[in-house]
Design a protein around this motif. Sequence first.
Motif, mmCIF file in Angstrom:
data_model
loop_
_atom_site.group_PDB
_atom_site.id
_atom_site.type_symbol
_atom_site.label_atom_id
_atom_site.label_comp_id
_atom_site.label_asym_id
_atom_site.label_seq_id
_atom_site.Cartn_x
_atom_site.Cartn_y
_atom_site.Cartn_z
ATOM 1 N N ASP A 142 -4.052 -0.210 -14.850
ATOM 2 C CA ASP A 142 -4.418 1.160 -15.200
ATOM 3 C C ASP A 142 -5.831 1.522 -14.747
ATOM 4 O OD1 ASP A 142 -1.954 1.617 -16.290
ATOM 5 O OD2 ASP A 142 -2.594 1.375 -18.369
ATOM 6 N N ARG A 143 -6.718 0.537 -14.626
ATOM 7 C CA ARG A 143 -8.098 0.792 -14.194
ATOM 8 C C ARG A 143 -8.276 0.673 -12.684
ATOM 9 N NH1 ARG A 143 -12.153 -2.689 -17.591
ATOM 10 N NH2 ARG A 143 -13.547 -1.742 -16.086
ATOM 11 N N CYS A 144 -7.353 0.016 -12.011
ATOM 12 C CA CYS A 144 -7.466 -0.230 -10.570
ATOM 13 C C CYS A 144 -7.356 1.072 -9.783
ATOM 14 C CB CYS A 144 -6.365 -1.194 -10.129
ATOM 15 S SG CYS A 144 -6.402 -1.607 -8.376
ATOM 16 N N LYS A 145 -8.281 1.260 -8.826
ATOM 17 C CA LYS A 145 -8.281 2.461 -7.991
ATOM 18 C C LYS A 145 -7.761 2.195 -6.583
ATOM 19 C CE LYS A 145 -12.018 4.674 -10.458
ATOM 20 N NZ LYS A 145 -13.464 4.850 -10.479
ATOM 21 N N GLY A 146 -7.302 0.971 -6.325
ATOM 22 C CA GLY A 146 -6.700 0.669 -5.034
ATOM 23 C C GLY A 146 -7.669 0.580 -3.873
ATOM 24 N N CYS A 147 -8.923 0.209 -4.136
ATOM 25 C CA CYS A 147 -9.916 0.143 -3.057
ATOM 26 C C CYS A 147 -9.663 -1.039 -2.115
ATOM 27 C CB CYS A 147 -11.324 0.052 -3.630
ATOM 28 S SG CYS A 147 -11.707 -1.518 -4.447
ATOM 29 N N ALA A 148 -8.940 -2.046 -2.578
ATOM 30 C CA ALA A 148 -8.533 -3.219 -1.795
ATOM 31 C C ALA A 148 -9.677 -4.158 -1.416
ATOM 32 C CB ALA A 148 -7.757 -2.814 -0.550
ATOM 33 N N LEU A 149 -10.847 -4.003 -2.012
ATOM 34 C CA LEU A 149 -11.932 -4.948 -1.732
ATOM 35 C C LEU A 149 -11.515 -6.369 -2.117
ATOM 36 C CD1 LEU A 149 -15.063 -2.963 -2.943
ATOM 37 C CD2 LEU A 149 -14.434 -3.514 -0.600
ATOM 38 N N CYS A 150 -10.795 -6.495 -3.210
ATOM 39 C CA CYS A 150 -10.345 -7.812 -3.671
ATOM 40 C C CYS A 150 -9.360 -8.446 -2.694
ATOM 41 C CB CYS A 150 -9.726 -7.710 -5.056
ATOM 42 S SG CYS A 150 -8.358 -6.524 -5.140
ATOM 43 N N VAL B 134 -3.698 -14.053 -1.948
ATOM 44 C CA VAL B 134 -2.901 -14.040 -3.176
ATOM 45 C C VAL B 134 -2.519 -12.622 -3.595
ATOM 46 C CG1 VAL B 134 -2.980 -14.554 -5.665
ATOM 47 C CG2 VAL B 134 -3.831 -16.215 -4.017
ATOM 48 N N ILE B 135 -3.414 -11.659 -3.369
ATOM 49 C CA ILE B 135 -3.171 -10.311 -3.861
ATOM 50 C C ILE B 135 -3.008 -9.301 -2.722
ATOM 51 C CG2 ILE B 135 -4.152 -10.427 -6.161
ATOM 52 C CD1 ILE B 135 -6.821 -9.857 -5.121
ATOM 53 N N ALA B 136 -2.276 -8.231 -3.037
ATOM 54 C CA ALA B 136 -2.053 -7.160 -2.073
ATOM 55 C C ALA B 136 -1.873 -5.855 -2.833
ATOM 56 C CB ALA B 136 -0.803 -7.451 -1.241
ATOM 57 N N LEU B 137 -2.075 -4.752 -2.130
ATOM 58 C CA LEU B 137 -1.824 -3.446 -2.751
ATOM 59 C C LEU B 137 -0.326 -3.253 -2.916
ATOM 60 C CD1 LEU B 137 -4.231 -0.910 -1.001
ATOM 61 C CD2 LEU B 137 -4.140 -1.475 -3.427
ATOM 62 N N HIS C 49 -2.946 6.876 -13.138
ATOM 63 C CA HIS C 49 -3.859 7.820 -12.512
ATOM 64 C C HIS C 49 -3.426 8.198 -11.093
ATOM 65 C CE1 HIS C 49 -6.525 7.195 -15.882
ATOM 66 N NE2 HIS C 49 -6.456 5.903 -15.677
ATOM 67 N N GLY C 50 -2.311 7.623 -10.628
ATOM 68 C CA GLY C 50 -1.798 7.947 -9.305
ATOM 69 C C GLY C 50 -2.319 7.072 -8.178
ATOM 70 N N TYR C 51 -3.049 6.012 -8.514
ATOM 71 C CA TYR C 51 -3.590 5.108 -7.489
ATOM 72 C C TYR C 51 -2.645 3.939 -7.259
ATOM 73 C CZ TYR C 51 -8.152 7.303 -8.389
ATOM 74 O OH TYR C 51 -9.176 8.187 -8.547
ATOM 75 N N PRO C 52 -2.484 3.513 -6.009
ATOM 76 C CA PRO C 52 -1.776 2.246 -5.789
ATOM 77 C C PRO C 52 -2.681 1.141 -6.317
ATOM 78 C CG PRO C 52 -2.696 3.056 -3.729
ATOM 79 C CD PRO C 52 -2.949 4.115 -4.761
ATOM 80 N N TYR C 53 -2.118 0.133 -6.922
ATOM 81 C CA TYR C 53 -2.916 -0.932 -7.524
ATOM 82 C C TYR C 53 -2.616 -2.279 -6.878
ATOM 83 C CZ TYR C 53 1.447 -1.349 -10.128
ATOM 84 O OH TYR C 53 2.769 -1.458 -10.465
ATOM 85 N N VAL C 54 -3.479 -3.240 -7.126
ATOM 86 C CA VAL C 54 -3.252 -4.568 -6.560
ATOM 87 C C VAL C 54 -2.393 -5.400 -7.503
ATOM 88 C CG1 VAL C 54 -5.349 -4.623 -5.166
ATOM 89 C CG2 VAL C 54 -5.403 -5.518 -7.487
ATOM 90 N N GLU C 55 -1.671 -6.332 -6.915
ATOM 91 C CA GLU C 55 -0.839 -7.241 -7.690
ATOM 92 C C GLU C 55 -0.790 -8.591 -6.979
ATOM 93 O OE1 GLU C 55 2.974 -5.362 -7.964
ATOM 94 O OE2 GLU C 55 3.231 -5.255 -5.803
ATOM 95 N N ALA C 56 -0.509 -9.611 -7.746
ATOM 96 C CA ALA C 56 -0.417 -10.957 -7.178
ATOM 97 C C ALA C 56 0.920 -11.076 -6.443
ATOM 98 C CB ALA C 56 -0.511 -12.005 -8.281
ATOM 99 N N VAL C 57 0.841 -11.353 -5.153
ATOM 100 C CA VAL C 57 2.067 -11.504 -4.366
ATOM 101 C C VAL C 57 2.350 -12.972 -4.050
ATOM 102 C CG1 VAL C 57 2.073 -9.192 -3.363
ATOM 103 C CG2 VAL C 57 0.813 -11.003 -2.221
ATOM 104 N N LYS C 58 1.318 -13.802 -4.120
ATOM 105 C CA LYS C 58 1.486 -15.252 -3.936
ATOM 106 C C LYS C 58 0.692 -15.958 -5.042
ATOM 107 C CE LYS C 58 0.142 -15.705 0.366
ATOM 108 N NZ LYS C 58 -0.120 -16.259 1.693
ATOM 109 N N ALA C 59 1.072 -15.697 -6.288
ATOM 110 C CA ALA C 59 0.328 -16.202 -7.442
ATOM 111 C C ALA C 59 0.165 -17.718 -7.425
ATOM 112 C CB ALA C 59 1.020 -15.764 -8.736
ATOM 113 N N GLU C 60 1.141 -18.427 -6.895
ATOM 114 C CA GLU C 60 1.087 -19.891 -6.873
ATOM 115 C C GLU C 60 -0.003 -20.418 -5.945
ATOM 116 O OE1 GLU C 60 3.444 -18.539 -3.483
ATOM 117 O OE2 GLU C 60 3.565 -18.013 -5.596
ATOM 118 N N ALA C 61 -0.499 -19.580 -5.044
ATOM 119 C CA ALA C 61 -1.536 -20.004 -4.094
ATOM 120 C C ALA C 61 -2.953 -19.825 -4.638
ATOM 121 C CB ALA C 61 -1.393 -19.229 -2.785
ATOM 122 N N CYS C 62 -3.095 -19.206 -5.804
ATOM 123 C CA CYS C 62 -4.417 -18.930 -6.372
ATOM 124 C C CYS C 62 -5.136 -20.227 -6.746
ATOM 125 C CB CYS C 62 -4.291 -18.037 -7.604
ATOM 126 S SG CYS C 62 -5.869 -17.572 -8.335
#
Length: 77
Positions: free
Chosen positions: A13-21, A29-32, A40-53
């Motif tokens: 809910d707080r993520c603004k989708g800047c993709a710096l992470c 590990v993460i992707a938009l 708020h209408g922003y695409p957010y980041v999520e773990a796509v390869k959580a096992e690689a963290c």
Amino acid sequence: MSKMKGAIVVNTDRCKGCALCVYACPQDVIALAEKKVNVHGYPYVEAVKAEACVGCSSCAIVCPDGCIEVYRKKMEE
């Protein structure tokens, strides 16, 4: 011998989708989210390869909104 294992938790809910992470993560590990947005209408980041963290916290360090928490655990091999 032990190895570090990490897990990230994203406050979507707080993520603004800047993709710096996304760019800061050395393990890719993460992707938009491609077709999802937060309240708020922003695409957010999520773990796509959580096992690689590895728990390096690079993503959390660069997040300007403090949306990411990283947990680390030592794994015995």
